[in-house]
Design an enzyme around this catalytic site. Structure first.
Site, PDB file in Angstrom:
ATOM      1  N   ARG A  42      12.426   7.637  -9.749  1.00 17.65           N
ATOM      2  CA  ARG A  42      13.566   8.028  -8.916  1.00 17.65           C
ATOM      3  C   ARG A  42      14.781   7.125  -9.122  1.00 17.65           C
ATOM      4  O   ARG A  42      15.917   7.568  -9.031  1.00 17.65           O
ATOM      5  CB  ARG A  42      13.177   8.002  -7.441  1.00 17.65           C
ATOM      6  CG  ARG A  42      12.064   8.939  -7.050  1.00 17.65           C
ATOM      7  CD  ARG A  42      11.893   8.962  -5.543  1.00 17.65           C
ATOM      8  NE  ARG A  42      10.603   9.449  -5.124  1.00 17.65           N
ATOM      9  CZ  ARG A  42      10.310   9.835  -3.893  1.00 17.65           C
ATOM     10  NH1 ARG A  42      11.229   9.778  -2.959  1.00 17.65           N
ATOM     11  NH2 ARG A  42       9.107  10.253  -3.575  1.00 17.65           N
ATOM     12  N   ASP A  67      12.768  13.259  -9.140  1.00 18.99           N
ATOM     13  CA  ASP A  67      12.112  13.221  -7.837  1.00 18.99           C
ATOM     14  C   ASP A  67      10.953  14.206  -7.898  1.00 18.99           C
ATOM     15  O   ASP A  67      11.152  15.425  -7.870  1.00 18.99           O
ATOM     16  CB  ASP A  67      13.092  13.602  -6.736  1.00 18.99           C
ATOM     17  CG  ASP A  67      12.455  13.614  -5.353  1.00 18.99           C
ATOM     18  OD1 ASP A  67      11.248  13.306  -5.250  1.00 18.99           O
ATOM     19  OD2 ASP A  67      13.164  13.945  -4.390  1.00 18.99           O
ATOM     20  N   ASN A  94       0.982   8.774 -12.239  1.00 19.63           N
ATOM     21  CA  ASN A  94       0.937   7.435 -11.649  1.00 19.63           C
ATOM     22  C   ASN A  94       1.812   7.270 -10.422  1.00 19.63           C
ATOM     23  O   ASN A  94       1.561   6.394  -9.601  1.00 19.63           O
ATOM     24  CB  ASN A  94       1.357   6.401 -12.708  1.00 19.63           C
ATOM     25  CG  ASN A  94       1.584   5.034 -12.119  1.00 19.63           C
ATOM     26  OD1 ASN A  94       0.631   4.329 -11.776  1.00 19.63           O
ATOM     27  ND2 ASN A  94       2.853   4.651 -11.967  1.00 19.63           N
ATOM     28  N   TYR A 159      -1.755   6.986   2.911  1.00 12.15           N
ATOM     29  CA  TYR A 159      -2.096   6.673   1.517  1.00 12.15           C
ATOM     30  C   TYR A 159      -3.518   7.127   1.204  1.00 12.15           C
ATOM     31  O   TYR A 159      -3.763   7.798   0.195  1.00 12.15           O
ATOM     32  CB  TYR A 159      -1.934   5.173   1.307  1.00 12.15           C
ATOM     33  CG  TYR A 159      -2.250   4.664  -0.079  1.00 12.15           C
ATOM     34  CD1 TYR A 159      -1.308   4.740  -1.096  1.00 12.15           C
ATOM     35  CD2 TYR A 159      -3.484   4.084  -0.361  1.00 12.15           C
ATOM     36  CE1 TYR A 159      -1.596   4.261  -2.363  1.00 12.15           C
ATOM     37  CE2 TYR A 159      -3.783   3.604  -1.616  1.00 12.15           C
ATOM     38  CZ  TYR A 159      -2.835   3.687  -2.619  1.00 12.15           C
ATOM     39  OH  TYR A 159      -3.121   3.221  -3.878  1.00 12.15           O
ATOM     40  N   LYS A 163      -4.764   9.989  -1.412  1.00 12.75           N
ATOM     41  CA  LYS A 163      -5.589   9.572  -2.545  1.00 12.75           C
ATOM     42  C   LYS A 163      -6.956  10.254  -2.532  1.00 12.75           C
ATOM     43  O   LYS A 163      -7.527  10.531  -3.591  1.00 12.75           O
ATOM     44  CB  LYS A 163      -5.743   8.049  -2.550  1.00 12.75           C
ATOM     45  CG  LYS A 163      -4.460   7.292  -2.889  1.00 12.75           C
ATOM     46  CD  LYS A 163      -3.983   7.616  -4.303  1.00 12.75           C
ATOM     47  CE  LYS A 163      -2.819   6.712  -4.714  1.00 12.75           C
ATOM     48  NZ  LYS A 163      -2.359   6.983  -6.101  1.00 12.75           N
ATOM     49  N   THR A 194       0.443  -6.143  -9.203  1.00 15.04           N
ATOM     50  CA  THR A 194       1.546  -5.456  -9.866  1.00 15.04           C
ATOM     51  C   THR A 194       2.897  -5.882  -9.312  1.00 15.04           C
ATOM     52  O   THR A 194       3.924  -5.657  -9.944  1.00 15.04           O
ATOM     53  CB  THR A 194       1.425  -3.934  -9.681  1.00 15.04           C
ATOM     54  OG1 THR A 194       1.511  -3.640  -8.278  1.00 15.04           O
ATOM     55  CG2 THR A 194       0.105  -3.417 -10.240  1.00 15.04           C
TER      56      THR A 194
END
Length: 335
Positions: A42, A67, A94, A159, A163, A194
């Site tokens: 984005r 997007d 991802n 989340y 998932k 990360t």
């Protein structure tokens, strides 16, 4: 750039959420194996920096601001890739968001946003690439899910819900596509360093939510070096592995939940009691980014505990609070 001998050499790959964090690391690994890349995200500035970095290694890479919650975007991305490369050989789903906080601080819209990006966007991307892959009788689809898609984690319910949906879809898709020559790899990461703790969104007692989440993401015994994770993911795609679970902690959690689900839920209930309360009574509250929560917390202790994750953020094009430049912590971490 020295290209690793790989069955992926010369193939074209489309990586969503490829501008930073795990997505950028996967793009680096694919580039090292000689893949031609189309990355999307984005944020135009993040995407430009990522493309410049990858091009500097000698990779053939293009980027598109996108997007993925826009239903028309996947078809546009695949058309762009086909125009540049002829077709899409590898799809890496991802892109994602992380919303952290107790249930009473979450709204229906939080769940819808999570589902749109981490389930429906994956679904639409798969639907967009499948006709071409079917016509060629080959292709690789890599779906990045999460330990949260096997074991529901307190304070991460939007989340985890998204998932779980993505993991179930990926498992079923693999079974249906097995005879077609198209492989589907379900990636189930645990905590990884990360730097994404700065991009996560925190609600309730946001500073304390940030403190526990960032600490977990930065602890070597709980989290995994993101570079190693990306290499493992790309190797799994090379070998067309059906599933890969990353980190010993994630593997242990999946096994425990499989053989003793009641015990696992009881343990998670104990964990929930240790997590921060909403801090603002009940009802939805305004959320803030990890960068904002870190700035407001202003804890040198948390900064030290999260030093590895903070360094990863700098290396992986993640946002970093300006105040962390005031001092540095020497950190060493193996490859």
């Amino acid at each position: 750039m020295a290209t690793t001998k790989s069955p992926l050499k010369g193939l074209s790959a489309l990586v969503t959420g490829g501008s930073r964090g795990l997505g950028l690391l996967i793009a680096r690994e694919l580039a090292s194996r000689g893949c031609r890349l189309l990355i999307c995200a984005r944020d135009a500035d993040e995407l430009r920096r990522a493309e410049e970095e990858l091009r500097a290694t000698g990779a053939e890479v293009h980027s598109t601001v996108a997007d993925l919650t826009d239903a028309a975007t996947p078809e546009r991305l695949v058309a762009d890739a086909q125009e540049r490369f002829g077709h899409v050989d590898i799809l890496v789903n991802n892109a994602g968001i992380i919303q952290v906080g107790p249930m009473e601080t979450m709204t229906e819209q939080d769940f819808r946003e999570a589902m749109e990006l981490m389930f429906f966007a994956q679904l639409r991307m798969v639907l967009a690439v499948l006709p071409g892959m079917r016509s060629r009788g080959t292709g690789r689809i890599v779906n990045i899910t999460s330990i949260g898609g096997r074991v529901a984690v307190p304070h991460l319910l939007p989340y985890s819900a998204a998932k779980f949906a993505a993991t179930g879809f990926s498992d079923g898709l693999r079974a249906e596509l097995a005879p077609t020559g198209i492989s589907v790899t379900t990636v189930i990461p645990g905590l990884m360093r990360t730097g994404s703790h700065f991009a996560a969104r925190f609600g309730g007692n946001a500073e304390q939510e940030y403190a526990w989440f960032a600490t977990g993401a930065g602890m070597p015994l709980l989290s995994m070096n993101a570079g190693r994770a990306a290499r493992a993911i790309v190797r799994a795609a090379e070998r067309r592995r059906p599933e890969i679970i990353l980190t010993p902690a994630a593997k242990a959690a999946v096994r425990l939940h499989g053989v003793a689900p009641v015990t696992a839920v009881r343990m998670l209930s104990l964990v929930d009691r240790l997590l921060p309360s909403s801090g603002n009574g009940t009802g939805p509250v305004q959320t803030m980014s990890g960068v904002q929560a870190c700035e407001r917390l202003d804890s040198r202790l948390v900064d030290r505990v999260t030093a590895l994750a903070n360094r990863a953020a700098r290396h992986h094009n993640e946002p970093v609070p300006a105040r962390l430049g005031r001092w540095s912590v020497p950190v060493k971490e193996g490859k």
